[in-house]
Design a protein around this motif. Structure first.
Motif, PDB file in Angstrom:
ATOM      1  N   GLN A  29       5.189   1.450  -8.281  1.00 28.99           N
ATOM      2  CA  GLN A  29       6.107   1.556  -7.137  1.00 28.99           C
ATOM      3  C   GLN A  29       7.554   1.719  -7.601  1.00 28.99           C
ATOM      4  O   GLN A  29       8.381   2.313  -6.927  1.00 28.99           O
ATOM      5  N   GLU A  93       1.262   0.934  -2.314  1.00 24.22           N
ATOM      6  CA  GLU A  93       2.502   0.499  -2.956  1.00 24.22           C
ATOM      7  C   GLU A  93       2.192  -0.601  -3.962  1.00 24.22           C
ATOM      8  O   GLU A  93       2.137  -1.780  -3.615  1.00 24.22           O
ATOM      9  N   VAL A  94       1.980  -0.235  -5.209  1.00 24.84           N
ATOM     10  CA  VAL A  94       1.630  -1.189  -6.256  1.00 24.84           C
ATOM     11  C   VAL A  94       2.905  -1.647  -6.957  1.00 24.84           C
ATOM     12  O   VAL A  94       3.536  -0.878  -7.677  1.00 24.84           O
ATOM     13  N   ARG A 108       0.179  -6.035  -4.913  1.00 20.16           N
ATOM     14  CA  ARG A 108       0.826  -5.376  -3.778  1.00 20.16           C
ATOM     15  C   ARG A 108       1.452  -6.416  -2.848  1.00 20.16           C
ATOM     16  O   ARG A 108       0.847  -7.446  -2.568  1.00 20.16           O
TER      17      ARG A 108
END
Length: 280
Positions: A29, A93-94, A108
């Motif tokens: 992300q 969205e890591v 996450r």
């Protein structure tokens, strides 16, 4: 928010997958890029938890501190054979990825994800109450929690959910352990006897490790007995999601048949038996 047994179980999974190795650490992300760069290429020494706080110790005195909060998720999974060379694709969205050729752990939506030093680790843990999943010592003393409870006019139900009083206990364990010992949740902390507090603490010490082992909260004695027997046989059964009072508003108490009651206390749904939970 995950209860404490979930964090201890996650720490064990991280330890099993990466302990003593040098995994790749990245931030797909981008929001944790600086922190990931500090950890990438260093040995992951051990993962551990205190209450709802998760810590991953790396070499050079650096520790990854994670608080999942309400929406955070962190799964440790085996890498599928078809993705061994390049790693599994990034989905969503890591914030943080820890990976090697065998496992991948994608984080996450955490409330906190930071690289901290040992002084900050001690400060963070020192703000928490004792954790029933940790050995009792001078830093993890249930008497510390009772001294706070015995001085408080807040309800026992509120105090058991306060992480600065007791670390790791969430709403389900709170409701169920009070039912197990016939304690009224709305009584003020200062009226709770020392012997009653010891019953609560000892029961959490008994119940919560089964949450770590199985990944499920078990509070009914018959379910616990069946699960323990299955584990002794080497089986890993699916644990039924059954409770005595939690989310059983208006239903009969499993012990006395009286109606299970419900009230929102400090923004959380509280459940208790109106018949057998009158103990003072």
């Amino acid at each position: 928010m995950p209860e404490g047994h979930t964090l201890h179980r996650l720490a064990g999974a991280l330890d099993t997958a990466f302990g003593g190795t040098t995994p790749d650490v990245s931030s797909p992300q981008g929001r944790f890029a600086e922190g990931a760069a500090l950890l990438d290429g260093t040995v992951l020494e051990q993962a551990w938890a205190h209450g709802k706080l998760l810590f991953v110790d790396f070499a050079d005195g650096r520790t990854l501190y994670v608080h999942l909060g309400l929406i955070g998720k962190w799964f440790v999974l085996p890498v599928p054979p078809e993705h061994v060379e390049l790693g599994p694709p990034v989905l969503g969205e890591v914030r943080l990825r820890i990976a090697d050729e065998r496992h991948v752990a994608d984080l996450r939506g955490p409330m906190a994800c930071q690289v901290v030093d040992q002084e900050e680790v001690l400060r963070l843990v020192g703000r928490q109450g004792p954790d029933p999943l940790q050995p009792v010592d001078e830093r993890n003393d249930p008497d510390t929690a009772y001294r706070t409870i015995a001085r408080s006019g807040r309800t026992v139900a509120e105090l058991l959910m306060d992480q600065t009083v007791l670390a790791g206990v969430g709403n389900i364990y709170r409701c169920e352990v009070l039912w197990r010992h016939r304690l009224h949740p709305l009584k003020p902390g200062r009226s709770l006897k020392r012997s009653s507090w010891q019953l609560i603490w000892d029961d959490l010490v008994h119940l919560m490790p089964w949450g770590v082992r199985t990944g499920s909260i078990i509070t009914l004695d018959d379910v616990l007995a069946d699960t323990a027997a299955a584990w002794e046989r080497g089986e890993r059964p699916q644990v039924p999601r059954e409770f005595a009072v939690y989310q059983r508003d208006g239903m009969p108490c499993l012990r006395c048949g009286a109606t299970v009651r419900h009230k929102v206390v400090a923004g959380r749904n509280l459940f208790w038996c109106g018949g057998c939970q009158r103990r003072t």
